[in-house]
Design a protein around this motif. Structure first.
Motif, PDB file in Angstrom:
ATOM      1  N   MET A   1       8.553 -10.920   7.004  1.00  0.00           N
ATOM      2  CA  MET A   1       7.269 -10.642   6.350  1.00  0.00           C
ATOM      3  C   MET A   1       7.511 -10.186   4.909  1.00  0.00           C
ATOM      4  SD  MET A   1       3.968 -10.529   6.908  1.00  0.00           S
ATOM      5  CE  MET A   1       2.552  -9.905   6.029  1.00  0.00           C
ATOM      6  N   TYR A   3       6.208  -8.347   1.187  1.00  0.00           N
ATOM      7  CA  TYR A   3       5.423  -7.172   0.815  1.00  0.00           C
ATOM      8  C   TYR A   3       4.005  -7.615   0.467  1.00  0.00           C
ATOM      9  CZ  TYR A   3       9.540  -4.215   0.635  1.00  0.00           C
ATOM     10  OH  TYR A   3      10.636  -3.495   0.993  1.00  0.00           O
ATOM     11  N   PRO A   4       3.028  -6.746   0.704  1.00  0.00           N
ATOM     12  CA  PRO A   4       1.669  -7.098   0.290  1.00  0.00           C
ATOM     13  C   PRO A   4       1.560  -7.093  -1.238  1.00  0.00           C
ATOM     14  CG  PRO A   4       1.751  -4.855   1.156  1.00  0.00           C
ATOM     15  CD  PRO A   4       3.105  -5.442   1.353  1.00  0.00           C
ATOM     16  N   VAL A   5       0.471  -7.628  -1.727  1.00  0.00           N
ATOM     17  CA  VAL A   5       0.257  -7.688  -3.174  1.00  0.00           C
ATOM     18  C   VAL A   5      -0.876  -6.726  -3.541  1.00  0.00           C
ATOM     19  CG1 VAL A   5      -0.475  -9.164  -5.082  1.00  0.00           C
ATOM     20  CG2 VAL A   5       1.002 -10.080  -3.290  1.00  0.00           C
ATOM     21  N   TRP A   6      -0.649  -5.944  -4.563  1.00  0.00           N
ATOM     22  CA  TRP A   6      -1.699  -5.031  -5.038  1.00  0.00           C
ATOM     23  C   TRP A   6      -2.736  -5.852  -5.789  1.00  0.00           C
ATOM     24  CZ3 TRP A   6      -0.874  -0.889  -9.427  1.00  0.00           C
ATOM     25  CH2 TRP A   6      -2.051  -0.150  -9.585  1.00  0.00           C
ATOM     26  N   GLU A   7      -3.900  -5.906  -5.237  1.00  0.00           N
ATOM     27  CA  GLU A   7      -4.972  -6.705  -5.830  1.00  0.00           C
ATOM     28  C   GLU A   7      -5.587  -5.919  -6.983  1.00  0.00           C
ATOM     29  OE1 GLU A   7      -6.032  -9.845  -4.334  1.00  0.00           O
ATOM     30  OE2 GLU A   7      -6.946  -9.995  -6.306  1.00  0.00           O
ATOM     31  N   TYR A   9      -8.202  -5.900  -9.837  1.00  0.00           N
ATOM     32  CA  TYR A   9      -9.415  -6.652 -10.145  1.00  0.00           C
ATOM     33  C   TYR A   9      -9.712  -6.722 -11.644  1.00  0.00           C
ATOM     34  CZ  TYR A   9     -10.112  -6.072  -5.160  1.00  0.00           C
ATOM     35  OH  TYR A   9      -9.935  -6.086  -3.809  1.00  0.00           O
ATOM     36  N   LEU A  85       5.196  -0.831  -7.387  1.00  0.00           N
ATOM     37  CA  LEU A  85       3.866  -1.271  -6.938  1.00  0.00           C
ATOM     38  C   LEU A  85       3.594  -2.717  -7.335  1.00  0.00           C
ATOM     39  CD1 LEU A  85       1.804   1.913  -7.867  1.00  0.00           C
ATOM     40  CD2 LEU A  85       2.519   1.193  -5.598  1.00  0.00           C
ATOM     41  N   PRO A  88       7.395  -5.039  -5.585  1.00  0.00           N
ATOM     42  CA  PRO A  88       8.210  -4.280  -4.617  1.00  0.00           C
ATOM     43  C   PRO A  88       9.471  -5.016  -4.181  1.00  0.00           C
ATOM     44  CG  PRO A  88       6.110  -4.981  -3.636  1.00  0.00           C
ATOM     45  CD  PRO A  88       6.027  -5.277  -5.099  1.00  0.00           C
TER      46      PRO A  88
ATOM     47  N   LEU B   6       4.083  -6.966  10.161  1.00  0.00           N
ATOM     48  CA  LEU B   6       3.711  -6.564   8.797  1.00  0.00           C
ATOM     49  C   LEU B   6       4.870  -5.927   8.041  1.00  0.00           C
ATOM     50  CD1 LEU B   6       0.211  -4.934   9.482  1.00  0.00           C
ATOM     51  CD2 LEU B   6       0.673  -7.174   8.502  1.00  0.00           C
ATOM     52  N   ILE B   7       5.938  -5.597   8.763  1.00  0.00           N
ATOM     53  CA  ILE B   7       7.042  -4.870   8.112  1.00  0.00           C
ATOM     54  C   ILE B   7       7.948  -5.859   7.382  1.00  0.00           C
ATOM     55  CG2 ILE B   7       9.003  -3.325   8.483  1.00  0.00           C
ATOM     56  CD1 ILE B   7       7.579  -2.456  11.114  1.00  0.00           C
ATOM     57  N   TYR B  94       7.665   1.248   0.315  1.00  0.00           N
ATOM     58  CA  TYR B  94       7.066   0.389  -0.713  1.00  0.00           C
ATOM     59  C   TYR B  94       5.702  -0.106  -0.239  1.00  0.00           C
ATOM     60  CZ  TYR B  94      11.445   0.127  -3.372  1.00  0.00           C
ATOM     61  OH  TYR B  94      12.544   0.425  -4.123  1.00  0.00           O
ATOM     62  N   THR B  95       5.628  -0.450   1.045  1.00  0.00           N
ATOM     63  CA  THR B  95       4.356  -0.957   1.571  1.00  0.00           C
ATOM     64  C   THR B  95       3.288   0.136   1.541  1.00  0.00           C
ATOM     65  OG1 THR B  95       5.654  -2.388   3.016  1.00  0.00           O
ATOM     66  CG2 THR B  95       3.313  -2.165   3.514  1.00  0.00           C
ATOM     67  N   SER B  97       3.179   2.797  -0.268  1.00  0.00           N
ATOM     68  CA  SER B  97       2.848   3.139  -1.667  1.00  0.00           C
ATOM     69  C   SER B  97       1.856   2.129  -2.223  1.00  0.00           C
ATOM     70  CB  SER B  97       4.102   3.123  -2.547  1.00  0.00           C
ATOM     71  OG  SER B  97       5.064   4.005  -2.067  1.00  0.00           O
ATOM     72  N   LEU B  98       2.092   0.886  -1.887  1.00  0.00           N
ATOM     73  CA  LEU B  98       1.229  -0.177  -2.414  1.00  0.00           C
ATOM     74  C   LEU B  98      -0.192  -0.082  -1.855  1.00  0.00           C
ATOM     75  CD1 LEU B  98       2.810  -3.499  -3.148  1.00  0.00           C
ATOM     76  CD2 LEU B  98       0.438  -3.483  -2.472  1.00  0.00           C
ATOM     77  N   ALA B 101      -1.886   2.402  -3.943  1.00  0.00           N
ATOM     78  CA  ALA B 101      -1.312   2.237  -5.285  1.00  0.00           C
ATOM     79  C   ALA B 101      -2.064   3.001  -6.371  1.00  0.00           C
ATOM     80  CB  ALA B 101      -1.270   0.754  -5.640  1.00  0.00           C
ATOM     81  N   VAL B 102      -3.381   3.018  -6.279  1.00  0.00           N
ATOM     82  CA  VAL B 102      -4.163   3.687  -7.335  1.00  0.00           C
ATOM     83  C   VAL B 102      -3.801   5.168  -7.399  1.00  0.00           C
ATOM     84  CG1 VAL B 102      -6.499   4.333  -8.029  1.00  0.00           C
ATOM     85  CG2 VAL B 102      -6.036   2.016  -7.204  1.00  0.00           C
ATOM     86  N   TYR B 166      -5.166  -2.948   4.991  1.00  0.00           N
ATOM     87  CA  TYR B 166      -4.941  -3.617   3.702  1.00  0.00           C
ATOM     88  C   TYR B 166      -5.790  -4.881   3.566  1.00  0.00           C
ATOM     89  CZ  TYR B 166      -2.640  -6.825   0.442  1.00  0.00           C
ATOM     90  OH  TYR B 166      -2.391  -7.742  -0.554  1.00  0.00           O
ATOM     91  N   PRO B 170      -7.460  -4.485  -0.333  1.00  0.00           N
ATOM     92  CA  PRO B 170      -6.150  -4.734  -0.958  1.00  0.00           C
ATOM     93  C   PRO B 170      -6.013  -4.137  -2.359  1.00  0.00           C
ATOM     94  CG  PRO B 170      -7.522  -6.683  -1.123  1.00  0.00           C
ATOM     95  CD  PRO B 170      -8.352  -5.651  -0.439  1.00  0.00           C
ATOM     96  N   GLY B 171      -7.003  -3.334  -2.772  1.00  0.00           N
ATOM     97  CA  GLY B 171      -6.989  -2.810  -4.145  1.00  0.00           C
ATOM     98  C   GLY B 171      -6.201  -1.527  -4.327  1.00  0.00           C
TER      99      GLY B 171
END
Lengths: 197, 357
Positions: A1, A3-7, A9, A85, A88, B6-7, B94-95, B97-98, B101-102, B166, B170-171
């Motif tokens: 898997m 890492y997710p992506v910080w969206e 906007y 962030l 990653p 998800l990991i 990392y996940t 934190s993301l 993230a804000v 998420y 996702p923001g």
């Protein structure tokens, strides 16, 4: 898997990277060159027996402490937060390859902090020779911290032989490391020093 | 959705994970000592200003001079464990934190504000009069916010099942507020900071008392009251935390794991011992017992993290590409850096009779 992506906007990730990186790099170069400037100015004050230059050096060391210790130090940590962030996967790769390079830079950072506190708070409270030695040690470790981080930053651009060998040292001493260190590490740090002196 | 999917895949580590875990625990322990002092003396200074405690002006002047140091060292000592945790548990932290993230990114700005406000408090202590309380309030509130963000991240990294949120947000605006352990864990850290701050001040006054013929007994007692009060409250908060832990995690401290249970008992005994010394006004033994207890608590925290992640991951699963030369570089740097620090401290404090010329 993955890492997710910080969206984001309202802006791309590069926007945040540019803001924090430009600000940090600009100020952190003062943290290195400024250390040399402080000890050389102090030496000049002693050599010429000039109390005004000495008073200036002391007052400048307070400004220097507040600028580099707080702003440069925290924005440096901020860069790390930002890249982790925004990228990653890349950050994780970098941290895993160079964990002990980063840790070595952390040691330099620690010595810098202690040296700068002692330099500022012990100004005119200890012998001139001792005070100057502390100032030189600050500069040496600040220079070393740039030395180590510079190699890691260069690796991000041109990993060189590491791509095949996966060796820490091949990554550290990557192709542009030497010329880039000679230029990046010295010119932006030291030209303000010598132009002021 | 299976949280396991998800990991992210972990990266290869350069030395045996035991080395990295040792450095993680050692540096986090040092970070915690400074963090407790920093946040604790900040809260105490603010409380004394707000409630106008007798003698608070001179005590707070002392705190104002020491707070900037403690922030600097807390940050520095925080960098190292944050580095090592990323190497050992990068796919988790990392996940998480993301996902927040804000808030995570805002820590940089919040910390700069807190830090400069602490310096303003120090440099304008006499000139600003009672308005200086505002500076301390800004520092303390911001440090508490940072601590809350850290507690959120450290709990969210342990619960991959919460990461599915998420896909709806996702923001980077997720916190871990639904996590039952979050609030007691956070309060536990804040209270330990108050206790640590009180103990630090007691040490400061005791050192001064030795130099100035015992004029500070009342202040030592006053500082120890902060330590004792916060530590007694800790029993309630700690119990609350224990009861919010998932069954498979709590069990390790209740006989399920010999090392974890032994650490739990040692932690309790160390706390009781520190309290006894605190009640008796014996500052140094109290400090010794407290420092050992904090070390035990750090080890317990590590056991807890291992238990939380056990359904998903164990450190032994990490692949190693041996690069021991880089470890040697770090150890050499540590030795040289330590020697440089010792030399500078000798220059600054070692020879007080040396002429200033």
């Amino acid at each position: 898997m993955n890492y997710p992506v910080w969206e984001l906007y309202f802006s791309g990730g590069g926007f945040w990277m540019v803001i924090i990186a430009v600000v940090h790099v600009y100020v952190s170069h003062f943290a290195v060159g400024g250390g040399l400037f402080l000890v050389l100015t102090e030496m000049k004050a002693y050599r010429e027996n000039d109390s005004e230059i000495l008073a200036y050096t002391k007052s400048h060391s307070k400004f220097f402490l507040l600028l580099t210790m707080v702003f440069a130090g925290i924005t440096g940590v901020g860069i790390w937060f930002t890249i982790s962030l925004l990228s990653p996967t890349a950050t994780s790769t970098l941290v895993h390859i160079f964990v002990f390079g980063f840790a070595t830079e952390w040691v330099c950072f620690l010595v810098e902090i202690i040296a700068l506190f002692l330099y500022y708070y012990k100004f005119e409270k200890i012998s001139r020779a001792s005070h100057l030695k502390i100032g030189w040690l600050y500069f040496i470790f600040a220079w070393l911290s740039l030395f180590f981080i510079n190699a890691i930053i260069d690796f991000m651009l041109t990993p060189g032989d590491w791509l095949e060998t996966k060796s820490f040292w091949d990554g550290f001493f990557n192709p542009p490391w030497c010329p880039r260190s000679a230029f990046v590490q010295h010119w932006p740090c030291f030209w303000p020093v010598f132009s002021d002196l | 959705m299976d949280p396991l999917s998800l990991i992210p895949t972990p990266d290869v580590i350069p030395v045996h994970w035991g080395w990295l875990k040792f450095f993680l625990i050692a540096t986090f322990f040092l970070h915690l000592l400074f963090m407790n002092t920093m946040l604790g003396i900040g809260i105490i200074a603010l409380a004394q200003s707000l409630f106008k405690t007798p003698g608070s002006t001179s005590i707070n002047r002392e705190i104002s001079a020491k707070l900037p140091y403690t922030i600097a060292f807390t940050v520095n000592m925080g960098v190292a464990p944050l580095l090592f945790i990323q190497v050992l548990y990068g796919q988790f932290i990392y996940t998480s934190s993301l996902l927040m993230a804000v808030y995570w990114l805002s820590i940089t700005a919040i910390l700069i504000i807190a830090y400069y406000s602490a310096y303003l408090y120090h440099y304008t202590f006499d000139a600003a009069g009672s308005a200086r309380t505002i500076f301390m309030a800004i520092t303390v509130v911001n440090l508490l916010i940072i601590g809350f963000f850290f507690s959120n991240n450290m709990t969210m990294m342990l619960s991959p099942d919460s990461w599915v949120r998420y896909f709806d947000a996702p923001g980077g605006t997720l916190l871990n507020l639904a996590e039952p352990t979050l609030i007691p864990r956070y309060l536990h850290f804040v209270l330990s900071a108050v206790a640590g701050g009180g103990l630090f001040l007691a040490i400061v006054w005791e050192l001064k008392a030795r130099r100035h013929e015992n004029h500070y007994q009342e202040r030592i007692q006053q500082s120890l009251r902060w330590f004792i009060g916060a530590t007694l409250l800790q029993f309630a908060i700690g119990t609350w935390w224990l009861f919010t832990l998932p069954e498979h995690v709590a069990r390790i401290f209740m006989g399920g794991s010999t090392p974890a249970t032994a650490l739990f008992i040692l932690g309790m005994l160390g706390t009781i011992l520190a309290l006894i010394f605190g009640f008796k006004g014996r500052v140094r033994p109290c400090a010794g017992a407290t420092i050992l207890t904090i070390l035990v608590m750090v080890l317990m925290r590590d056991q807890m993290r291992t238990a939380f992640l056990k359904p998903y991951f164990e450190l032994a699963m990490l692949e190693t590409n041996p690069q021991y030369g880089s470890l040697i570089l770090f150890l050499i740097a540590l030795g040289i850096g330590g020697a440089a620090i010792a030399y500078m401290l000798k220059l600054a404090f070692g020879n007080k009779t040396e002429a200033r010329s």
